[in-house]
Design an enzyme around this catalytic site. Structure first.
Site, mmCIF file in Angstrom:
data_model
loop_
_atom_site.group_PDB
_atom_site.id
_atom_site.type_symbol
_atom_site.label_atom_id
_atom_site.label_comp_id
_atom_site.label_asym_id
_atom_site.label_seq_id
_atom_site.Cartn_x
_atom_site.Cartn_y
_atom_site.Cartn_z
ATOM 1 N N GLU A 90 0.832 -1.199 0.000
ATOM 2 C CA GLU A 90 0.000 0.000 0.000
ATOM 3 C C GLU A 90 0.868 1.253 0.000
ATOM 4 O O GLU A 90 1.994 1.250 0.486
ATOM 5 C CB GLU A 90 -0.894 -0.003 1.243
ATOM 6 C CG GLU A 90 -1.840 -1.180 1.256
ATOM 7 C CD GLU A 90 -2.802 -1.160 2.439
ATOM 8 O OE1 GLU A 90 -3.997 -1.380 2.202
ATOM 9 O OE2 GLU A 90 -2.384 -0.936 3.572
ATOM 10 N N CYS A 116 3.367 8.726 1.106
ATOM 11 C CA CYS A 116 3.896 7.752 2.056
ATOM 12 C C CYS A 116 4.095 6.438 1.311
ATOM 13 O O CYS A 116 3.129 5.824 0.858
ATOM 14 C CB CYS A 116 2.894 7.600 3.199
ATOM 15 S SG CYS A 116 3.371 6.359 4.405
ATOM 16 N N CYS A 123 7.333 -6.852 7.115
ATOM 17 C CA CYS A 123 8.474 -6.265 7.827
ATOM 18 C C CYS A 123 9.042 -7.298 8.784
ATOM 19 O O CYS A 123 8.304 -8.055 9.404
ATOM 20 C CB CYS A 123 8.018 -5.030 8.598
ATOM 21 S SG CYS A 123 9.380 -4.157 9.392
ATOM 22 N N CYS A 127 7.389 -4.994 15.374
ATOM 23 C CA CYS A 127 6.976 -4.144 16.494
ATOM 24 C C CYS A 127 5.580 -4.561 16.988
ATOM 25 O O CYS A 127 4.699 -4.880 16.184
ATOM 26 C CB CYS A 127 6.960 -2.680 16.078
ATOM 27 S SG CYS A 127 8.567 -2.116 15.521
ATOM 28 N N CYS A 130 2.348 -2.682 15.595
ATOM 29 C CA CYS A 130 2.244 -2.364 14.169
ATOM 30 C C CYS A 130 1.525 -3.464 13.391
ATOM 31 O O CYS A 130 1.876 -4.635 13.491
ATOM 32 C CB CYS A 130 3.648 -2.155 13.600
ATOM 33 S SG CYS A 130 3.659 -1.893 11.821
ATOM 34 N N CYS A 347 -0.618 5.763 10.051
ATOM 35 C CA CYS A 347 0.613 5.074 10.434
ATOM 36 C C CYS A 347 0.308 3.732 11.068
ATOM 37 O O CYS A 347 -0.525 3.628 11.955
ATOM 38 C CB CYS A 347 1.361 5.873 11.492
ATOM 39 S SG CYS A 347 1.971 7.400 10.889
HETATM 40 N N1 SAH Z 1 9.547 0.845 9.575
HETATM 41 C C1 SAH Z 1 9.720 2.234 9.651
HETATM 42 C C2 SAH Z 1 8.782 3.013 8.757
HETATM 43 C C3 SAH Z 1 7.375 2.524 8.619
HETATM 44 S S1 SAH Z 1 6.359 2.623 10.029
HETATM 45 C C4 SAH Z 1 9.583 2.714 11.085
HETATM 46 O O1 SAH Z 1 9.179 1.929 11.929
HETATM 47 O O2 SAH Z 1 9.932 3.860 11.343
HETATM 48 C C5 SAH Z 1 5.929 4.361 10.068
HETATM 49 C C6 SAH Z 1 5.579 4.867 11.454
HETATM 50 O O3 SAH Z 1 4.318 4.363 11.893
HETATM 51 C C7 SAH Z 1 6.589 4.465 12.516
HETATM 52 O O4 SAH Z 1 6.934 5.568 13.321
HETATM 53 C C8 SAH Z 1 5.809 3.456 13.303
HETATM 54 O O5 SAH Z 1 6.311 3.302 14.585
HETATM 55 C C9 SAH Z 1 4.426 4.028 13.256
HETATM 56 N N2 SAH Z 1 3.373 3.083 13.647
HETATM 57 C C10 SAH Z 1 3.389 1.743 13.575
HETATM 58 N N3 SAH Z 1 2.237 1.227 14.064
HETATM 59 C C11 SAH Z 1 1.488 2.259 14.455
HETATM 60 C C12 SAH Z 1 0.171 2.386 15.011
HETATM 61 N N4 SAH Z 1 -0.605 1.329 15.242
HETATM 62 N N5 SAH Z 1 -0.288 3.632 15.270
HETATM 63 C C13 SAH Z 1 0.462 4.715 14.999
HETATM 64 N N6 SAH Z 1 1.689 4.668 14.461
HETATM 65 C C14 SAH Z 1 2.204 3.458 14.197
HETATM 66 FE FE1 SF4 Z 2 8.315 -2.623 10.714
HETATM 67 FE FE2 SF4 Z 2 6.012 -1.656 11.598
HETATM 68 FE FE3 SF4 Z 2 8.107 -1.728 13.222
HETATM 69 FE FE4 SF4 Z 2 8.086 0.034 11.169
HETATM 70 S S1 SF4 Z 2 6.701 0.017 12.927
HETATM 71 S S2 SF4 Z 2 9.753 -1.324 11.801
HETATM 72 S S3 SF4 Z 2 6.956 -1.187 9.655
HETATM 73 S S4 SF4 Z 2 7.057 -3.510 12.345
#
Ligand code: SAH
Ligand code: SF4
Length: 355
Positions: A90, A116, A123, A127, A130, A347
C-alpha cells in the site's frame, strides 16, 4: 517459461545512458516517463521506430497494478498495488493542505501533498503495535516498485510533473532493511530530468537500525532522518520493538549524532503514544535528557488502533501535557494529525491484503 522483462524504473538515468545507444535517448525516455507519465514506448514520439520496438521487447515501464483505491474524508487516498508475483503493498497520498484561493478568486496555493511509500512487503522488525508486522516479512521491494508507487499516484491524480511533493518512507516495511534499493529510489526521485524531488524533501523513517543509520549517513544522499523511538528506556522499548535487543537506545543516539544533517533541518524523533504505557510525564522528562545536544524535533503520534490490537489510543490531555512539557524544555514538538484514519491508511495500519 516466459522470461521476465527488465523494469525501466529500476534504473537511474546514468545507468540507462550506459544501457541505451545512443545514450542521449535515455534523457528523452525519462522525460516521457517522469514528466508525461507515458507507459508505452510506442507513444514516445521522438524515438525512432526501431528503438521503440527494441525497448518494448526488453522493458516494462511500470511493474505495478492498482488494485483498489480508497478515499478518506480528509482528502487522503490509499492505493493497494499488486506486484508481479501477486503480493500487495500500500501507499498513501496525504493531502497536507487543500488548494486555497484569495478573495479575488486567484490561486493562493496549490494542494500540498506528501506521499507515504512502502519499501518492503511486510516487515522483519516485528513491532508489537504495528499491523504491518502481523503478516511477517515477505520480501524487499525493488527500486522500480518503490518508484512506481509515486509515479502511478501522480498520474492517477493528474499531479503536474513540476508540482513539488514530499516523500516519507513510512509505509510498509523498514526502509533501512532494504537500504540499497531505497537509496536507488532516492536517487531516481531526485534526478532533475525526472521527478526532481530533492533529497531534503524525502524522509527515511527507521525503527533504529543503528549500523544502517551510519551506512545511510555515509552515502551522504542528503535525506532527512526520522527515528521511531517510542520509548525512553531499553526495557520498555524491547517489549514494544524487539529490534532494541540488537540496537539499543544509546546506539541509536550515537548513530544519529554522526548523521550528516542539512543545516536547516532536524532529525525527527517519532514518539508513538500508547495509553498507560509510555504517555506519562516521567517519560517526557527522560526524553528531554536523551535528546540534549541533538538538533531534534519530536513528533508525537497517537497510537492508531486496529482490530485485534492490544493497545489503546492515548487521551488528548496526556498528549497535550507531554507536548507542553517538551516545549517548555525548549524542544520542538508537534502532534501528528492522523490522516486517513477512516480508511486504515494511518501510520501502522498498512498491511498486505489477500483479495
Ligand atoms: N519501519 C519504519 C517506517 C514505517 S512505520 C519505522 O518503523 O519507522 C511508520 C511509522 O508508523 C513508525 O513511526 C511506526 O512506529 C508508526 N506506527 C506503527 N504502528 C502504528 C500504530 N498502530 N499507530 C500509529 N503509528 C504506528
Ligand atoms: Fe516494521 Fe512496523 Fe516496526 Fe516500522 S513500525 S519497523 S513497519 S514492524
Amino acid at each position: 517459461m516466459s522470461v521476465r522483462k527488465e523494469v525501466l524504473l529500476d534504473y537511474t538515468k546514468e545507468e540507462l545512458q550506459d544501457i541505451i545507444t545512443p545514450s542521449f535517448r535515455a534523457k528523452q525516455i525519462w522525460q516521457w516517463v517522469y514528466h508525461k507519465y507515458v507507459n508505452d514506448f510506442y507513444e514516445m514520439k521522438n524515438l525512432p521506430k526501431d528503438l521503440q520496438k527494441s525497448l518494448q521487447e526488453r522493458f516494462v515501464i511500470t511493474p505495478l497494478e492498482i488494485l483498489t483505491v480508497q478515499k478518506s474524508m480528509d482528502g487522503s487516498i490509499k492505493y493497494l498495488f499488486k506486484l508481479y508475483d501477486g503480493h500487495t503493498v500500500e501507499a498513501v497520498l496525504l493531502l497536507m493542505r487543500a488548494k486555497e484561493y484569495n478573495d479575488d478568486g486567484s490561486l493562493k496555493h496549490h494542494e500540498r501533498y506528501t506521499l507515504c511509500l512502502s519499501s518492503q512487503v511486510g516487515c522483519k522488525v516485528g513491532c508489537a503495535f504495528c499491523l504491518t508486522a502481523k503478516g511477517g516479512f515477505v520480501r524487499d521491494l525493488t527500486p522500480g516498485e518503490i518508484v512506481a508507487q509515486l509515479l502511478m499516484i501522480k498520474k492517477e491524480n493528474n499531479i503536474d510533473a513540476n508540482r513539488r511533493v514530499n516523500i516519507v518512507y513510512m509505509g510498509m516495511g523498514e526502509p533501512l532493511d532494504n537500504l540499497e534499493n531505497v537509496a536507488q529510489a532516492i536517487k531516481i526521485f531526485s534526478d532533475l530530468d525526472g521527478f526532481a524531488i530533492s533529497p531534503n524533501r524525502q524522509t527515511v523513517s527507521t525503527s533504529g537500525l543503528s549500523a544502517k543509520i551510519e551506512k545511510l549517513g555515509k552515502l551522504d544522499l542528503g535525506v532527512n532522518l526520522a527515528i521511531s523511538l517510542h520509548a525512553v528506556d531499553d526495557v520498555l522499548r524491547e517489549k514494544l520493538m524487539p529490534i532494541n535487543k540488537a540496537y539499543n537506545i544509546s546506539s541509536i543516539i550515537d548513530a544519529v549524532k554522526k548523521f550528516p544533517i542539512n543545516a536547516r533541518k532536524r532529525v525527527m524523533f517519532e514518539y508513538l503514544m500508547i495509553k498507560d504505557i509510555n504517555d506519562d510525564l516521567s517519560a517526557a522528562k527522560k526524553l528531554v535528557k536523551l535528546l540534549s545536544g541533538i538538533k531534534a524535533k519530536v513528533n508525537l503520534i497517537y497510537f492508531n488502533p486496529y482490530e485485534e490490537s492490544d493497545f489503546q489510543r492515548p487521551d488528548l490531555s496526556s498528549m497535550v501535557a507531554f507536548q507542553e512539557y517538551l516545549i517548555a524544555k525548549g524542544l520542538l514538538c508537534t502532534i501528528r494529525e492522523s490522516k486517513g484514519l477512516d480508511i486504515s491508511a494511518a501510520c501502522g495500519q498498512l498491511r498486505e491484503q489477500n483479495l
